[in-house]
Motif scaffolding. Structure first.
Motif, short mmCIF file in Angstrom:
data_model
loop_
_atom_site.label_atom_id
_atom_site.label_comp_id
_atom_site.label_asym_id
_atom_site.label_seq_id
_atom_site.Cartn_x
_atom_site.Cartn_y
_atom_site.Cartn_z
N TYR A 66 3.89 -0.82 -9.77
CA TYR A 66 3.36 0.51 -9.49
C TYR A 66 1.92 0.64 -9.96
CZ TYR A 66 3.25 5.31 -8.19
OH TYR A 66 2.92 6.48 -7.53
N GLY A 67 1.59 0.00 -11.07
CA GLY A 67 0.19 -0.02 -11.49
C GLY A 67 -0.69 -0.64 -10.42
N THR A 68 -0.20 -1.71 -9.80
CA THR A 68 -0.93 -2.36 -8.70
C THR A 68 -1.09 -1.41 -7.53
OG1 THR A 68 -0.04 -4.52 -9.36
CG2 THR A 68 -0.92 -4.33 -7.12
N LEU A 69 0.00 -0.70 -7.20
CA LEU A 69 -0.04 0.27 -6.10
C LEU A 69 -1.05 1.37 -6.40
CD1 LEU A 69 3.03 1.71 -4.22
CD2 LEU A 69 1.23 3.23 -5.02
N GLY A 70 -1.04 1.86 -7.65
CA GLY A 70 -1.94 2.95 -8.01
C GLY A 70 -3.40 2.55 -7.97
N VAL A 71 -3.72 1.36 -8.50
CA VAL A 71 -5.11 0.89 -8.49
C VAL A 71 -5.57 0.65 -7.06
CG1 VAL A 71 -6.62 -1.01 -9.16
CG2 VAL A 71 -4.98 -0.09 -10.79
N SER A 72 -4.70 0.06 -6.25
CA SER A 72 -5.04 -0.18 -4.83
C SER A 72 -5.26 1.15 -4.11
CB SER A 72 -3.93 -0.98 -4.15
OG SER A 72 -3.76 -2.24 -4.77
N SER A 73 -4.43 2.14 -4.44
CA SER A 73 -4.59 3.46 -3.83
C SER A 73 -5.92 4.09 -4.20
CB SER A 73 -3.44 4.38 -4.27
OG SER A 73 -2.20 3.92 -3.79
N ARG A 153 -4.35 8.27 3.39
CA ARG A 153 -4.98 9.15 2.39
C ARG A 153 -3.93 9.94 1.61
NH1 ARG A 153 -8.76 9.86 6.61
NH2 ARG A 153 -7.76 11.79 7.28
N ALA A 154 -2.95 10.50 2.33
CA ALA A 154 -1.91 11.29 1.65
C ALA A 154 -1.10 10.42 0.70
CB ALA A 154 -1.00 11.93 2.69
N ALA A 155 -0.75 9.22 1.14
CA ALA A 155 0.04 8.33 0.30
C ALA A 155 -0.78 7.85 -0.90
CB ALA A 155 0.52 7.13 1.12
N ALA A 156 -2.08 7.64 -0.72
CA ALA A 156 -2.94 7.22 -1.83
C ALA A 156 -2.98 8.29 -2.92
CB ALA A 156 -4.34 6.91 -1.32
N VAL A 157 -3.05 9.55 -2.52
CA VAL A 157 -3.05 10.64 -3.50
C VAL A 157 -1.74 10.63 -4.28
CG1 VAL A 157 -3.05 13.14 -3.80
CG2 VAL A 157 -4.65 12.08 -2.19
N LEU A 158 -0.62 10.48 -3.57
CA LEU A 158 0.67 10.43 -4.24
C LEU A 158 0.76 9.22 -5.17
CD1 LEU A 158 3.50 11.61 -4.59
CD2 LEU A 158 4.25 10.21 -2.64
N GLY A 159 0.22 8.09 -4.70
CA GLY A 159 0.23 6.89 -5.54
C GLY A 159 -0.53 7.08 -6.83
N LEU A 160 -1.66 7.77 -6.76
CA LEU A 160 -2.45 8.05 -7.97
C LEU A 160 -1.72 9.00 -8.90
CD1 LEU A 160 -6.04 8.37 -6.46
CD2 LEU A 160 -5.21 6.58 -7.99
N VAL A 161 -1.08 10.02 -8.35
CA VAL A 161 -0.34 10.97 -9.19
C VAL A 161 0.78 10.26 -9.94
CG1 VAL A 161 1.17 13.00 -9.13
CG2 VAL A 161 -0.88 12.94 -7.71
N GLY A 162 1.41 9.30 -9.28
CA GLY A 162 2.52 8.58 -9.90
C GLY A 162 2.12 7.77 -11.11
#
Length: 240
Positions: A66-73, A153-162
């Motif tokens: 998830y850290g990888t997903l968040g940084v990529s987002s 874009r919407a998924a990236a915002v959610l990824g960052l919130v997570g």
């Protein structure tokens, strides 16, 4: 390393790397599994403790993913880079699978140790469940929006919130008094796991991590090809 942000360079660089990662993952998991069964049983939990060699790696690598997903987002949202978006998208499914595996094995382990499959008052269990929901929400949000740019874009915002949930998962056993045991690996005074169990545990964690990297790079390469095919089809449709 920034040169790898170019999809063509990334594809060329990872082409020979992917089979090596698959081979290393299989080797690490096979050897780690053998050492896991060869390790002596716990004096309190007996053979029930062997589930630690599945549960802990799955939970730990699930957080890393998830850290990888968040940084990529973050890079996808700020710099609008398609490869970063592809990397975030490719991390979601394996991350959800690892987190689900951690929850299932944790429940199996909790039944004989705690006397219950699930404890709603345990902060680690709840924060881990929230992590799974963020993964599922990310994938559902991308699937629910037809426009890929808007979905990204919407998924990236959610990824960052997570990302807010990651320290909660990690430190929940320190911040709250729960049934879940405290940290046994990343501790200021060193790991509390016995040496006979620590070696196979670390080997399994390495195997889970390398297995994810193999899946992740393969999925990114597949996503690059998929987007190229869509771009070619769109260009031909305009020309027609």
């Amino acid at each position: 390393m920034f040169g790898l942000a170019n999809p063509d360079r990334f594809a060329r660089f990872t082409r020979p790397l992917v089979p090596v990662l698959w081979g290393a993952a299989v080797l690490l998991l096979l050897v780690g599994s053998w050492f896991s069964f060869a390790a002596p049983e716990d004096y309190q939990q007996a053979d029930a403790m062997r589930i630690i060699f599945v549960h802990v790696p799955a939970a730990s690598v699930g957080l890393v993913i998830y850290g990888t997903l968040g940084v990529s987002s973050f890079f996808a949202l700020v710099f609008r880079h398609p490869l970063a978006d592809a990397a975030a998208r490719a991390a979601a499914l394996p991350g959800a699978a690892y987190t689900l595996l951690a929850l299932v094995t944790g429940s199996i382990w909790g039944k004989p140790m705690w006397g219950t499959w699930w404890e709603w008052g345990d902060a680690r269990l709840i924060s881990e469940l929230v992590l799974l929901l963020f993964y599922l929400g990310y994938m559902a949000l991308r699937a629910s929006i037809d426009d890929e740019a808007k979905a990204a874009r919407a998924a990236a915002v959610l990824g960052l919130v997570g990302l807010i949930n990651l320290p909660i998962v990690k430190f929940s056993v320190d911040w709250w008094n729960t049934l879940h045991q405290p940290a046994s690996l990343l501790r200021a005074d060193g790991p509390s796991v016995a040496g006979s169990m620590l070696a196979p545990l670390l080997m399994m964690m390495a195997g889970y991590l390398v297995f994810f990297l193999a899946i992740w790079l393969t999925a990114i390469r597949t996503e690059i090809v998929r987007r190229r095919v869509l771009a070619i089809r769109a260009r031909r449709a305009l020309e027609a």
